[in-house]
Design a protein around this motif. Sequence first.
Motif, PDB file in Angstrom:
ATOM      1  N   THR A 131       0.766  -1.379   0.049  1.00 17.90           N
ATOM      2  CA  THR A 131      -0.374   0.015   0.094  1.00 17.90           C
ATOM      3  C   THR A 131       1.208   1.432  -0.005  1.00 17.90           C
ATOM      4  N   ASP A 132       2.286   1.178   0.758  1.00 16.02           N
ATOM      5  CA  ASP A 132       3.648   2.289   0.609  1.00 16.02           C
ATOM      6  C   ASP A 132       3.719   2.504  -0.675  1.00 16.02           C
ATOM      7  N   LEU A 133       4.397   1.562  -1.508  1.00 20.20           N
ATOM      8  CA  LEU A 133       4.421   1.375  -2.692  1.00 20.20           C
ATOM      9  C   LEU A 133       3.515   2.046  -3.618  1.00 20.20           C
ATOM     10  N   ARG A 134       2.207   2.118  -3.271  1.00 18.34           N
ATOM     11  CA  ARG A 134       0.983   1.885  -4.392  1.00 18.34           C
ATOM     12  C   ARG A 134       1.059   3.139  -3.841  1.00 18.34           C
ATOM     13  N   GLN A 135       0.717   3.625  -2.370  1.00 18.35           N
ATOM     14  CA  GLN A 135       0.605   5.502  -2.586  1.00 18.35           C
ATOM     15  C   GLN A 135       1.433   6.474  -3.013  1.00 18.35           C
ATOM     16  N   ARG A 136       3.219   5.671  -2.951  1.00 23.83           N
ATOM     17  CA  ARG A 136       4.077   6.415  -3.811  1.00 23.83           C
ATOM     18  C   ARG A 136       3.728   6.308  -5.215  1.00 23.83           C
ATOM     19  N   ALA A 137       3.180   5.954  -6.022  1.00 25.55           N
ATOM     20  CA  ALA A 137       3.550   5.786  -7.382  1.00 25.55           C
ATOM     21  C   ALA A 137       1.965   6.826  -7.850  1.00 25.55           C
ATOM     22  N   ASP A 138       3.372   7.709  -9.167  1.00 29.90           N
ATOM     23  CA  ASP A 138       1.772   8.639  -9.435  1.00 29.90           C
ATOM     24  C   ASP A 138       1.852   8.116 -11.302  1.00 29.90           C
ATOM     25  N   ALA A 139       1.377   9.179 -11.901  1.00 36.00           N
ATOM     26  CA  ALA A 139       0.848   8.832 -13.091  1.00 36.00           C
ATOM     27  C   ALA A 139       1.949   8.684 -13.825  1.00 36.00           C
ATOM     28  N   ASP A 140       2.984   8.863 -13.261  1.00 34.24           N
ATOM     29  CA  ASP A 140       3.940   8.737 -14.926  1.00 34.24           C
ATOM     30  C   ASP A 140       4.422   7.384 -14.169  1.00 34.24           C
ATOM     31  N   ASP A 141       4.600   6.571 -13.378  1.00 32.63           N
ATOM     32  CA  ASP A 141       4.774   5.347 -13.349  1.00 32.63           C
ATOM     33  C   ASP A 141       3.935   3.967 -13.631  1.00 32.63           C
ATOM     34  N   ASP A 142       4.383   3.303 -14.680  1.00 33.08           N
ATOM     35  CA  ASP A 142       4.697   2.363 -15.594  1.00 33.08           C
ATOM     36  C   ASP A 142       2.990   1.706 -14.754  1.00 33.08           C
ATOM     37  N   LEU A 143       2.375   1.665 -16.230  1.00 33.11           N
ATOM     38  CA  LEU A 143       0.729   1.289 -15.480  1.00 33.11           C
ATOM     39  C   LEU A 143       0.497  -0.183 -15.432  1.00 33.11           C
ATOM     40  N   THR A 144       1.509  -0.502 -15.614  1.00 34.31           N
ATOM     41  CA  THR A 144       1.964  -2.326 -15.115  1.00 34.31           C
ATOM     42  C   THR A 144       2.181  -2.676 -13.274  1.00 34.31           C
ATOM     43  N   TRP A 145       2.821  -1.626 -13.556  1.00 41.03           N
ATOM     44  CA  TRP A 145       3.256  -1.884 -11.825  1.00 41.03           C
ATOM     45  C   TRP A 145       2.324  -1.473 -11.141  1.00 41.03           C
ATOM     46  N   THR A 146       1.830  -0.699 -11.597  1.00 39.14           N
ATOM     47  CA  THR A 146       0.594   0.033 -10.343  1.00 39.14           C
ATOM     48  C   THR A 146      -0.726  -1.193 -10.041  1.00 39.14           C
ATOM     49  N   LEU A 147      -0.538  -1.582 -11.564  1.00 39.07           N
ATOM     50  CA  LEU A 147      -1.783  -2.875 -11.547  1.00 39.07           C
ATOM     51  C   LEU A 147      -0.915  -4.491 -10.479  1.00 39.07           C
ATOM     52  N   LEU A 148      -0.559  -4.303 -10.782  1.00 42.08           N
ATOM     53  CA  LEU A 148       0.529  -5.632 -10.006  1.00 42.08           C
ATOM     54  C   LEU A 148       0.397  -5.493  -8.556  1.00 42.08           C
ATOM     55  N   LEU A 149       0.141  -4.380  -8.480  1.00 46.55           N
ATOM     56  CA  LEU A 149       0.583  -3.173  -6.960  1.00 46.55           C
ATOM     57  C   LEU A 149      -0.228  -3.644  -5.854  1.00 46.55           C
ATOM     58  N   ASP A 150      -1.936  -3.467  -7.285  1.00 48.42           N
ATOM     59  CA  ASP A 150      -3.315  -3.534  -6.535  1.00 48.42           C
ATOM     60  C   ASP A 150      -3.565  -5.263  -6.532  1.00 48.42           C
ATOM     61  N   HIS A 151      -3.086  -5.914  -7.747  1.00 54.17           N
ATOM     62  CA  HIS A 151      -3.548  -7.620  -7.820  1.00 54.17           C
ATOM     63  C   HIS A 151      -2.569  -8.035  -6.278  1.00 54.17           C
ATOM     64  N   LEU A 152      -1.718  -7.674  -5.502  1.00 55.34           N
ATOM     65  CA  LEU A 152      -1.008  -7.472  -4.391  1.00 55.34           C
ATOM     66  C   LEU A 152      -1.727  -7.604  -3.603  1.00 55.34           C
ATOM     67  N   ILE A 153      -2.211  -6.310  -3.710  1.00 53.53           N
ATOM     68  CA  ILE A 153      -2.990  -5.520  -2.432  1.00 53.53           C
ATOM     69  C   ILE A 153      -4.627  -6.200  -2.115  1.00 53.53           C
ATOM     70  N   PHE A 154      -5.066  -6.276  -2.998  1.00 52.62           N
ATOM     71  CA  PHE A 154      -6.956  -7.208  -3.369  1.00 52.62           C
ATOM     72  C   PHE A 154      -6.182  -8.392  -2.880  1.00 52.62           C
ATOM     73  N   GLY A 155      -5.252  -9.104  -3.048  1.00 49.86           N
ATOM     74  CA  GLY A 155      -5.071 -10.365  -2.559  1.00 49.86           C
ATOM     75  C   GLY A 155      -5.032 -10.976  -1.480  1.00 49.86           C
ATOM     76  N   LEU A 156      -4.135 -10.387  -0.648  1.00 57.84           N
ATOM     77  CA  LEU A 156      -4.085  -9.879   0.448  1.00 57.84           C
ATOM     78  C   LEU A 156      -5.147  -9.325   1.393  1.00 57.84           C
ATOM     79  N   GLU A 157      -5.914  -8.288   1.211  1.00 57.78           N
ATOM     80  CA  GLU A 157      -7.046  -8.756   1.785  1.00 57.78           C
ATOM     81  C   GLU A 157      -7.557  -9.585   1.690  1.00 57.78           C
ATOM     82  N   SER A 158      -8.403  -9.829   0.559  1.00 59.34           N
ATOM     83  CA  SER A 158      -8.752 -11.516   0.464  1.00 59.34           C
ATOM     84  C   SER A 158      -8.311 -12.744   1.188  1.00 59.34           C
ATOM     85  N   GLU A 159      -6.367 -12.471   1.728  1.00 60.03           N
ATOM     86  CA  GLU A 159      -6.730 -13.535   2.402  1.00 60.03           C
ATOM     87  C   GLU A 159      -6.018 -13.589   3.573  1.00 60.03           C
ATOM     88  N   ILE A 160      -6.750 -12.202   3.792  1.00 60.58           N
ATOM     89  CA  ILE A 160      -7.435 -11.811   5.321  1.00 60.58           C
ATOM     90  C   ILE A 160      -8.048 -12.454   6.086  1.00 60.58           C
TER      91      ILE A 160
END
Length: 197
Positions: A131-160
């Motif tokens: 989540t910290d990494l995702r919040q630091r990501a901005d519009a100039d960051d690679d879309l692939t990276w931000t989508l992967l971060l979102d996937h990891l965050i949502f996956g961990l929310e589901s895991e919890i």
Amino acid sequence: MQRTAVRWGLLALFADGPKYGYQLRTEFDARTGGSWAVNVGQIYTTLDRLARDGDVAPVGTNEDGWDMFAITEQGRRALESWYVTPITETDRPRSELAIKLAMAAVDPHVDIALVVQKQRTESMRQMRDYTDLRQRADADDDLTWTLLLDHLIFGLESEIRWLDHAEATTLRRRHDRPPTGPRLVATEQPMPERAQR
């Protein structure tokens, strides 16, 4: 499964033009934010397979003498098919966590609340980091990276949520059938290096 995902990931990198082996590794690393380590040997082995299967073809060398490859029409069709083919449950990797909890849940001597709490704490730590990494990501960051971060965050929310469910279900059933014999508890001693992940 991992080998297959790397194959498709590398093939997708050819969509914007010819590439050479080490360039594929650099771009794969950049697109995944370094979250999926792939060594150079695996890159070249996968590239050889893609060429052997006709999904990419050599197109000469660049100015530095690197052998260049480009996606073929067959490779483009295969990639398009992969994009629209859903991932089914049988395609997903086996989960060590699911297996661990399934085994612990039916062993009346394991303190399931302790097992779940340790995992929940680690999963929450990982989620905070992503989540910290995702919040630091901005519009100039690679879309692939931000989508992967979102996937990891949502996956961990589901895991919890699943951990909460597994704990409640197991404790409710154990309440109806109390264990007999000594209870196993986790120790604070470090696990062997091979078991740590």
